[in-house]
Design a protein around this motif. Structure first.
Motif, PDB file in Angstrom:
ATOM      1  N   ASN A 156      -1.591   5.609   0.741  1.00 40.75           N
ATOM      2  CA  ASN A 156      -1.053   4.787   1.128  1.00 40.75           C
ATOM      3  C   ASN A 156       0.440   4.477  -0.018  1.00 40.75           C
ATOM      4  OD1 ASN A 156      -1.975   2.386  -0.233  1.00 40.75           O
ATOM      5  ND2 ASN A 156      -3.055   2.503   1.985  1.00 40.75           N
ATOM      6  N   PHE A 157       1.260   3.278   0.271  1.00 41.82           N
ATOM      7  CA  PHE A 157       2.075   2.931  -1.015  1.00 41.82           C
ATOM      8  C   PHE A 157       1.379   2.248  -1.614  1.00 41.82           C
ATOM      9  CE2 PHE A 157       1.922  -1.122   1.557  1.00 41.82           C
ATOM     10  CZ  PHE A 157       2.152  -1.836   0.610  1.00 41.82           C
ATOM     11  N   LEU A 158      -0.102   1.412  -1.494  1.00 42.55           N
ATOM     12  CA  LEU A 158      -0.397   0.750  -2.628  1.00 42.55           C
ATOM     13  C   LEU A 158      -0.497   1.493  -3.972  1.00 42.55           C
ATOM     14  CD1 LEU A 158      -3.068  -0.968  -0.817  1.00 42.55           C
ATOM     15  CD2 LEU A 158      -1.129  -2.357  -2.081  1.00 42.55           C
ATOM     16  N   TRP A 159      -0.809   3.231  -4.118  1.00 37.68           N
ATOM     17  CA  TRP A 159      -1.087   3.868  -4.648  1.00 37.68           C
ATOM     18  C   TRP A 159       0.345   4.357  -5.510  1.00 37.68           C
ATOM     19  CZ3 TRP A 159      -4.522   3.491  -1.538  1.00 37.68           C
ATOM     20  CH2 TRP A 159      -5.974   4.211  -2.461  1.00 37.68           C
ATOM     21  N   ASN A 167      -8.309   7.959  -2.876  1.00 41.27           N
ATOM     22  CA  ASN A 167      -7.950   8.251  -2.439  1.00 41.27           C
ATOM     23  C   ASN A 167      -8.241   6.677  -1.468  1.00 41.27           C
ATOM     24  OD1 ASN A 167     -10.278   9.043   0.371  1.00 41.27           O
ATOM     25  ND2 ASN A 167     -10.378  10.508  -1.305  1.00 41.27           N
ATOM     26  N   GLN A 168      -7.492   6.089   0.368  1.00 36.33           N
ATOM     27  CA  GLN A 168      -8.141   5.055   0.878  1.00 36.33           C
ATOM     28  C   GLN A 168      -9.092   5.994   2.427  1.00 36.33           C
ATOM     29  OE1 GLN A 168      -4.328   4.351   3.221  1.00 36.33           O
ATOM     30  NE2 GLN A 168      -4.770   6.184   4.893  1.00 36.33           N
ATOM     31  N   PRO A 204       2.175  -0.697   7.824  1.00 33.90           N
ATOM     32  CA  PRO A 204       3.133  -1.631   7.909  1.00 33.90           C
ATOM     33  C   PRO A 204       1.597  -3.486   7.737  1.00 33.90           C
ATOM     34  CG  PRO A 204       3.524   0.187   9.557  1.00 33.90           C
ATOM     35  CD  PRO A 204       2.163   0.642   8.784  1.00 33.90           C
ATOM     36  N   ILE A 205       0.909  -2.550   8.104  1.00 31.19           N
ATOM     37  CA  ILE A 205      -0.105  -3.735   8.068  1.00 31.19           C
ATOM     38  C   ILE A 205      -0.388  -4.479   6.890  1.00 31.19           C
ATOM     39  CG2 ILE A 205      -2.238  -2.933   8.877  1.00 31.19           C
ATOM     40  CD1 ILE A 205      -2.148  -6.045   9.946  1.00 31.19           C
ATOM     41  N   ILE A 206      -0.775  -3.027   6.055  1.00 36.57           N
ATOM     42  CA  ILE A 206      -1.590  -3.348   4.721  1.00 36.57           C
ATOM     43  C   ILE A 206       0.301  -4.564   4.093  1.00 36.57           C
ATOM     44  CG2 ILE A 206      -1.589  -2.336   2.367  1.00 36.57           C
ATOM     45  CD1 ILE A 206      -2.915   0.068   3.873  1.00 36.57           C
ATOM     46  N   LEU A 207       1.096  -4.020   4.382  1.00 33.87           N
ATOM     47  CA  LEU A 207       2.683  -4.053   4.163  1.00 33.87           C
ATOM     48  C   LEU A 207       2.119  -6.200   3.997  1.00 33.87           C
ATOM     49  CD1 LEU A 207       4.833  -4.084   1.918  1.00 33.87           C
ATOM     50  CD2 LEU A 207       6.380  -3.468   3.806  1.00 33.87           C
ATOM     51  N   ILE A 208       2.769  -6.425   5.459  1.00 35.84           N
ATOM     52  CA  ILE A 208       2.136  -7.784   6.026  1.00 35.84           C
ATOM     53  C   ILE A 208       1.368  -8.587   5.184  1.00 35.84           C
ATOM     54  CG2 ILE A 208       1.288  -9.109   7.601  1.00 35.84           C
ATOM     55  CD1 ILE A 208       2.901  -6.875   9.323  1.00 35.84           C
ATOM     56  N   VAL A 209       0.157  -7.616   4.623  1.00 31.00           N
ATOM     57  CA  VAL A 209      -0.700  -8.927   4.052  1.00 31.00           C
ATOM     58  C   VAL A 209      -0.608  -9.037   2.932  1.00 31.00           C
ATOM     59  CG1 VAL A 209      -3.489  -7.722   3.439  1.00 31.00           C
ATOM     60  CG2 VAL A 209      -2.796  -7.742   5.860  1.00 31.00           C
ATOM     61  N   VAL A 210      -0.180  -7.930   2.363  1.00 29.52           N
ATOM     62  CA  VAL A 210       0.157  -8.016  -0.098  1.00 29.52           C
ATOM     63  C   VAL A 210       1.314  -9.089   0.209  1.00 29.52           C
ATOM     64  CG1 VAL A 210       1.508  -6.989  -1.570  1.00 29.52           C
ATOM     65  CG2 VAL A 210      -0.042  -5.235  -0.053  1.00 29.52           C
TER      66      VAL A 210
END
Lengths: 405, 315
Positions: free
Chosen positions: A38-41, A221-222, B6-12
């Motif tokens: 995901n975008f965290l990468w 990977n996630q 989306p949920i990851i973005l909200i958490v960050v």
């Protein structure tokens, strides 16, 4: 000597000498990235972009900055902020990027912890990353000395004092580091050198190591699943792009990297132009004065959690625990005894709680590190600092009890 | 598979904003005393009931009021009797020229300072007449008539000779209200004026000596040399400077700095002067900021479209 033929094109000429096609494949088009990320990468790419912003803005600032105690403050606040065209812009970019880079580093770190990206052959990625964290911390601290404002001076005083080792009273060491009894010209000169030469060189070397460490184990990977990169990349090259579990670094993943970088830059430039105060402490706009201690002395926000581990205890215990907190993250791959290398939410309750508690507690420590150590804030800081230490001591136990999923 | 982004973005974003809130707005609200501005209304000073007459005021200012014994009024053809460093040696600080006092300072403040300087200036902790600590400015004890009427006349005179309030410039406001104690080196301002560029080094050194003598007097008078205000707009911020100017004791109890008694409009001009000194490029910053934001949004849109195109084949 290798055999060279008459070149048919510029590309061929270069290929014979530099193997540019092969390099391109190895570095980009056949550098395989899992699709289920995901975008965290994309934080790595954001860090590269931010580092470049720091480097370029730093080069411009370096042309006008004067590293002497008499002129440093005015060279920054007068020459750069008023006289030099766009000097203010370079300074705000540099100051804001120096702060934001730590936000991204922390997101990058906690992403690594959450997804178990330090396990099963990825230990060196983690260790080189933590060395980069140390180098960035040293870079940030040395850079903070340079405007020679009140916070520069007093932060320099407080942090170098730590090297006296509490009851050891190793004042000779403090004087050796400062080159004087108090922060003065020798101190500013050497921190200037560290900031513009030695540490940036170390950072660039470590970035190379960090990338190299990624090469053999590949990007995590996630889902924590193991991917056979040879099989999947063959599938991709044979034309089954949609069915393959992997994609090219360039342009496939890079296009997503750039999208995330674009969104990040909107946020970044908003801060640079409209909300830069958090990164440029007001107190540091007063020139350094060794006879006037500021009412509140606190480090920049990214050091606050470790500062708060030092503060609630007596000086000797505080220094020991502070030292512990500085190095313990490096050893995470060896302290985590779990056989699983999957995301935290699938590793059972104990680690899941450990992760979210660690994250929340570090935010509490960060807040308490800035607030004056009085009343309730001292009590919360003490409990949080103890909790931080206990969590790390408990980690090998709770992870070795973890069942293989 | 479900898209978790989306949920990851909200958490960050949640954790980042929480951290920001705690270390910035919250921590600073705990560390710094909050002082509310009263809008330069000087509510503690008595309201003016008499209507002044400028002609009678002129006679008092030039005559029985004895103002011109110490103050110059250049617009009225009364130049300073002494050089600033000499005046400061006599009075502690150079008494201000009164040409534009009527426009820059609040009328209630002017009335009170003529009658009771230490009270108007809020320095009664330093100057207590009963203990023999006389303020260098002698109070006006009256010229035989109704003292309140006489003071109202004097203030009316000062207002009549001053520029119109809307003609007060940032430099004028700053120099009158702050500039006799504070230097602003980034604007070349010293406590005795802007240092001219001398051809002869001897003249330049002579100026420096006068300045040092002046600063010695202020040091003795104030307890320390008042700080250079070049970067104060960044180090203290507008709100702090405003409330400090309005009532220095509210932010820093016991400070030797007097209340300067500026009107709300003049206070704005002082802030503008300090912005010109310490935040010179603020207009350029806003203009370029907008252009950069537009550029970067366009970049992000193109990056998004590129990603969409590349990823079409990957699913």
């Amino acid at each position: 000597m290798a055999h060279f033929t008459k070149a048919t094109s510029v590309k061929d000429w270069l290929n014979q000498r530099l193997a540019i096609e092969k390099v391109e494949k190895v570095m980009a088009s056949e550098y395989w990235i899992p699709k289920n990320i995901n975008f965290l990468w994309a934080m790595g790419m954001i860090l590269v972009v931010t580092f470049v912003l720091l480097l370029v803005s730093g080069i411009f600032l370096l042309m006008y900055y004067v590293p002497t105690v008499d002129e440093a403050f005015d060279s920054v606040n007068y020459t750069i902020m008023r006289e030099v065209d766009f000097g203010w812009l370079w300074r705000h970019v540099h100051g804001v990027a120096a702060s934001v880079v730590f936000l991204i580093i922390y997101i990058h770190m906690f992403t690594g912890i959450y997804y178990g990206s330090y396990k099963k052959g990825r230990e060196m990625i983690w260790i080189s990353g933590m060395l980069l964290f140390v180098a960035f911390s040293a870079e940030a601290f040395s850079g903070y000395m340079l405007p020679w404002g009140q916070m520069s001076y007093w932060a320099g005083m407080v942090i170098t004092n730590l090297f006296s080792g509490g009851s050891l009273h190793a004042n000779f060491l403090v004087e050796w580091i400062r080159g004087d009894y108090v922060p003065a010209q020798a101190f500013l000169g050497r921190f200037f050198m560290l900031h513009v030469l030695l540490i940036p060189v170390a950072i660039m070397g470590l970035i190379g190591l960090h990338f190299a460490a990624l090469r053999i184990p590949h990007v995590n990977n996630q889902d924590g699943g193991e991917i056979d990169f040879d099989v999947e990349s063959k599938k991709y090259l044979d034309g089954d792009k949609a069915g393959s579990k992997v994609m090219r670094f360039a342009n496939d993943f890079m296009s997503k990297d750039m999208m995330v970088v674009g969104i990040f830059l909107i946020f970044f430039f908003y801060l640079v132009f409209y909300n830069y105060g958090f990164a440029m402490d007001a107190v540091n706009f007063d020139p350094a004065d060794g006879l006037k201690t500021p009412t509140h002395i606190y480090p920049e926000w990214y050091f606050l959690w470790s500062y708060e581990i030092l503060r609630p205890f007596n000086i000797d215990l505080g220094l020991v625990l502070f030292g512990f907190a500085q190095v313990i993250f490096v050893f995470l791959p060896f302290i985590d005894r779990s056989p699983n290398s999957i995301p935290a939410n699938r590793r059972g309750t104990a680690f899941k709680v450990w992760f979210w508690l660690m994250l929340s507690n570090m935010i509490v420590l960060t807040a308490m590190g800035k607030l004056p150590p009085e009343g309730m804030f001292s009590a919360i800081g003490l409990v949080s600092a103890i909790l931080f230490i206990v969590q790390w001591l408990a980690l090998p136990i709770i992870t070795s009890m973890e069942k293989k999923v | 598979m479900k898209n978790k982004e989306p949920i990851i973005l909200i958490v960050v974003v949640f954790f980042a904003l929480l951290t920001y809130y705690l270390v910035e707005p919250y921590a600073h609200s705990v560390m710094h005393k909050h002082v509310e501005s009263e809008g330069f209304s000087y509510a503690d000073l008595p309201t003016i009931e008499k209507k002044g007459d400028a002609t009678r005021g002129q006679e008092l200012v030039m005559g029985a009021g004895a103002c011109v014994g110490c103050h110059s009024i250049e617009v009225a053809g009364m130049p300073a009797a002494m050089e600033p460093q000499m005046a400061a040696a006599s009075y502690g600080v150079n008494p201000p020229d009164l040409s534009n006092a009527g426009a820059i300072f609040d009328a209630k403040f002017l009335v009170d300072i003529i009658k009771n300087p230490a009270h108007a200036l809020m320095v009664e902790h330093k100057f207590d007449a009963e203990k023999g600590q006389m303020h260098p400015m002698v109070p006006f004890y009256g010229a035989g008539g109704d003292i309140d009427q006489e003071i109202a006349d004097m203030v009316a005179y000062l207002q009549s000779i001053a520029v119109k309030p809307e003609e007060v410039t940032p430099t004028m406001a700053f120099e009158n209200a702050c500039g006799r104690c504070h230097a602003v080196s980034y604007e070349n301002w010293t406590q005795i004026g802007i240092k001219p560029s001398f051809k002869d080094k001897k003249d330049s050194l002579a100026f420096d000596i006068k300045l040092l003598e002046y600063q010695d007097s202020i040091k003795a008078y104030m307890g320390k040399l008042p700080p250079d205000l070049s970067m104060y707009i960044r180090s203290r911020g507008e709100h702090y400077i405003n409330t400090f100017m309005e009532n220095p004791q509210s932010q820093l109890e016991g400070t030797a700095m007097p209340r300067v008694g500026v009107t709300a409009e003049s206070a704005e001009k002082v802030i503008e002067y300090l912005e010109d000194a310490g935040d010179t490029k603020r207009h350029e910053r806003e203009e370029i900021g907008m252009n950069v934001m537009i550029y970067i949004v366009i970049f992000a849109i193109f990056a998004f479209l590129w990603k969409k195109q590349v990823w079409r084949d990957l699913h």
